[in-house]
Write a protein that holds these residues in place. Structure first.
Motif, short mmCIF file in Angstrom:
data_model
loop_
_atom_site.label_atom_id
_atom_site.label_comp_id
_atom_site.label_asym_id
_atom_site.label_seq_id
_atom_site.Cartn_x
_atom_site.Cartn_y
_atom_site.Cartn_z
N LYS A 149 0.83 -1.20 0.00
CA LYS A 149 0.00 0.00 0.00
C LYS A 149 0.87 1.26 0.00
CE LYS A 149 -3.65 -2.20 2.80
NZ LYS A 149 -4.34 -2.15 4.11
N PRO A 150 0.37 2.31 -0.60
CA PRO A 150 1.14 3.56 -0.57
C PRO A 150 1.10 4.22 0.81
CG PRO A 150 -0.97 3.92 -1.66
CD PRO A 150 -0.86 2.44 -1.39
N GLY A 151 2.21 4.80 1.22
CA GLY A 151 2.26 5.56 2.46
C GLY A 151 2.25 4.72 3.72
N CYS B 176 0.11 -3.88 5.77
CA CYS B 176 0.66 -3.01 4.73
C CYS B 176 0.50 -3.56 3.32
CB CYS B 176 2.13 -2.71 5.00
SG CYS B 176 3.22 -4.15 4.79
N GLY C 75 0.32 4.90 -6.41
CA GLY C 75 1.38 4.73 -5.43
C GLY C 75 1.56 3.32 -4.88
N ASN D 213 4.39 1.95 6.11
CA ASN D 213 5.71 1.37 6.37
C ASN D 213 5.51 -0.06 6.87
OD1 ASN D 213 8.23 0.59 7.37
ND2 ASN D 213 8.76 2.70 7.96
#
Length: 685
Positions: free
Chosen positions: A107-109, A119, A132, A111
């Motif tokens: 996924k974007p953004g 994630c 993204g 961590n």
């Protein structure tokens, strides 16, 4: 054969209770990993295509019971070619048009080091990537190797699980879904990891994680070997990139399962399935699918169905149970008789004759097309039979023992007993007949016996009685002897068909069966009594004439267009040849009285030599590939052993003939589970 044993005069024999309106004929199947492919011929030409990898008459084997998919699952027999054959591993099919197998996305953004479990997403599209999302790529960096490590435990207790560096770091925990990676309608497929430079690949037995620890970039999967050193060497060497200055891309794509599940083997090159350049010549110079082993169900084209004689429809159902790792390794196959007009009422029988055979794939088309013309189905009512008389004799005044003697002639109406001290208690028939119902001899353990119309006599209470039913909270457990240890199972024998109100028959409810009562005794004083004739009333007539008799087996007179051929009329390539001797006493042939305009049903018993034996069993021995089948006949005064002398078939074809007949057959009650008692013999020839 399926026979409705319910008494039509019983108050519980309501249509809702006892009429049979749906049947599975030959419910069974094959082990998917052993016979992963299912093929059916063109229903118009009768041709079975398999040699051209781009034109194989294969079936989609979707998950059984789910909505129909592809061209298989549920099909009307009238639209099929009359048979289905299952083929072992080794067949190439290049028609699946499967989508590429794509790794998951981050996924974007987010961590993944902080949120490894949340994630990732299973997949992403071009729009997502523009927004993204980052798709994982399987890759070995320039100058690097996969540096595989082995898990301590084996997958499925058989295969080594590895963790190999095959993608970038920074990806979180993923749990692959097998249904989204491979077609759920192609259980013969599995994953393959391929070197994009060499084209060589390794088959993946199980994909555990695309990634797990964000910091190590490792792919978690199992390969087909139980040796950890061998597994590491295979993968590290196949994807070794230490001597290259460019990254090595790894493809994951569908591939054939190269050996049956459970085999231990080193991986080999497998053929890709979704390219258009594969031909039999480029696949391998030795590709010859005609030698592959097969198992074939022959069921016919349902020409008899939808008539006044046999209402309803017939369909083929097929499907896989394999929907992921460690699931059941099985492909279900059955033929259904169903429809609004289907109603097998008490006393009536449904007969279906089909065939099973094993052979090489190259022999299937000719053998099966010939057998399709010999399949047969019909419905037989009580009045359609021509039975012989069956007499029940007892040798004791208190009637606590009995034996059963059948007439020595076809449609005979008299029986004889060699014991001058034995008397006839009641009489009936060897097959269904008007006014008579089946009587069973049931044993539980060594001391509890029952003779009568209730096969559930020793069953624990279930809120009703035969032919009634229990319910979801109080089911019929016909395989249990009430009050006895769970290991004790009831033993059932169908003894014949008698008048349910005959006081003589009813007086034997607790009597014990004794097959020796009418056996000739050299010291016995001869009697001048005449043979007993058929009657519904009890009688005390005693006879002493020695007569050897056999139980009657249904015979038929087939329609002219579809004769019920004997074994000698079958194709020579499919059957072993046999030699016969004609004994004085032999299995009788029963003819039926057909309804106007309806096909009649006849059968000749050939290719069997019959001799006297002291054993209470029939052994029907088939060709070398079949051991034997033993069928116990308790109600006869004499017993014989029937054997077939066969020679080795000239081809690799062995026939299993599913010609079902019913008579005094010992039922394995362990498997009835409260269902209607289905009795069949003569399963193998």
């Amino acid at each position: 054969m399926i026979h409705n044993f319910a008494n039509p005069n019983d108050v519980l024999s309501t249509p809702m209770n006892v009429d049979q309106t749906y049947a599975n004929i030959g419910w069974g199947g094959v082990r998917t990993s052993t016979l992963p492919y299912a093929l059916e011929p063109n229903n118009i030409t009768g041709i079975l295509e398999y040699s051209d990898v781009n034109n194989v008459d294969y079936l989609d084997l979707c998950t059984f019971g789910e909505p129909p998919m592809g061209k298989a699952m549920i099909s009307d027999l009238k639209q099929l070619g009359g048979y289905t054959t299952f083929v072992e591993s080794g067949l190439y099919i290049n028609q699946l048009n499967l989508p590429p197998i794509l790794p998951p996305c981050r996924k974007p953004g987010v961590n993944c080091t902080i949120s490894p479990a949340t994630c990732m997403v299973e997949t992403c599209n071009r729009t997502d990537i523009d927004a993204g999302f980052v798709r994982m790529e399987l890759i070995v960096k320039a100058g690097k190797t996969t540096d595989c490590l082995a898990y301590t435990e084996l997958y499925n207790d058989r295969y080594v699980q590895l963790r190999c560096i095959m993608h970038d770091v920074g990806f979180g925990i993923t749990m692959p879904n097998p249904d989204t990676l491979l077609s759920s309608c192609a259980p013969w497929l599995e994953l393959g990891l391929y070197n994009s430079r060499t084209g060589r690949g390794v088959n993946v037995a199980f994909l555990r994680h695309w990634s797990y620890f964000p910091s190590d970039g490792r792919l978690h999967f199992a390969v087909y070997t139980s040796n950890k050193t061998e597994a590491i060497t295979i993968v590290d060497s196949m994807f070794d990139n230490t001597n290259s200055t460019t990254d090595l891309m790894i493809d994951m794509r569908p591939t054939r399962r190269i050996l049956p599940e459970g085999s231990i083997h080193a991986p080999s090159i497998s053929m890709p399935l979704n390219t258009t350049t594969i031909t039999t010549t480029t696949t391998t110079t030795n590709y010859n699918p005609s030698t592959l082993n097969t198992f074939t169900f022959v069921y016919g084209k349902a020409e008899e169905y939808g008539t006044s004689t046999l209402p309803g429809n017939a369909r083929r159902r097929i499907g896989s149970t394999e929907i992921g790792p460690m699931t059941r390794d099985y492909t279900v196959f059955t033929i259904n008789w169903f429809g609004y007009a289907v109603r097998l009422v008490p006393g009536s029988s449904y007969v279906n004759r089909g065939y099973y055979f094993i052979s090489e794939l190259g022999n299937v088309e000719a053998t099966a097309n010939d057998l399709v013309e010999k399949t047969y189905a019909t419905q037989i009512n009580n009045e359609d039979w021509s039975p012989r008389m069956v007499g029940i004799y007892s040798s004791k005044d208190d009637g606590n023992d009995f034996t059963i003697v059948s007439s020595s002639s076809v449609r005979g109406n008299s029986t004889t007993c060699d014991n001058p001290l034995a008397s006839l208690i009641c009489s009936g028939t060897s097959t269904p007949s008007p006014g008579r119902v089946p009587f069973f001899y049931v044993k539980c353990g060594t001391s509890s016996t029952y003779f009568g119309t209730d096969p559930y006599h020793f069953t624990p209470p279930f809120g009703s009685r035969f032919p009634g039913h229990g319910n979801i909270s109080n089911m019929v457990r016909s395989y249990v002897c009430d009050g006895m240890d769970i290991s004790v199972r009831p033993d059932w024998k169908l003894m014949g068909f008698f008048n349910s109100s005959d006081t003589g028959c009813l007086s034997l409810v607790q009597a014990r069966y004794n097959s020796e009562i009418c056996v000739a005794n050299e010291t016995a004083v001869p009697s001048s009594s005449s043979p007993t004739t058929l009657t519904n009333a009890p009688t005390t007539t005693t006879t002493t004439t020695t007569t050897t008799t056999f139980p009657t087996i249904i015979a038929t007179t087939s329609p002219t267009s579809r004769p019920l051929s004997s074994l000698t009329n079958a194709p020579s390539s499919a059957f072993p040849t046999s030699t016969t001797t004609s004994p004085t006493s032999r299995l009788s042939t029963m003819s039926t009285k057909p309804k106007s305009g309806a096909p009649t049903f006849a059968e000749k018993k050939k290719n069997k030599s019959i001799s006297k034996s002291g054993k209470t069993e029939w052994q029907l021995k088939a060709s070398k590939q079949i051991k034997s089948i033993t069928i116990k006949f308790s109600p006869t005064t004499t017993t014989t052993t029937a054997t077939s002398t066969t020679t080795k078939p000239t081809t690799k074809t062995t026939l299993y003939r599913e010609r079902t007949r019913v008579h005094h057959h010992k039922v394995d009650s362990k498997h009835t589970r409260g269902k209607a008692i289905l009795v069949s013999i003569d399963k193998l020839i």
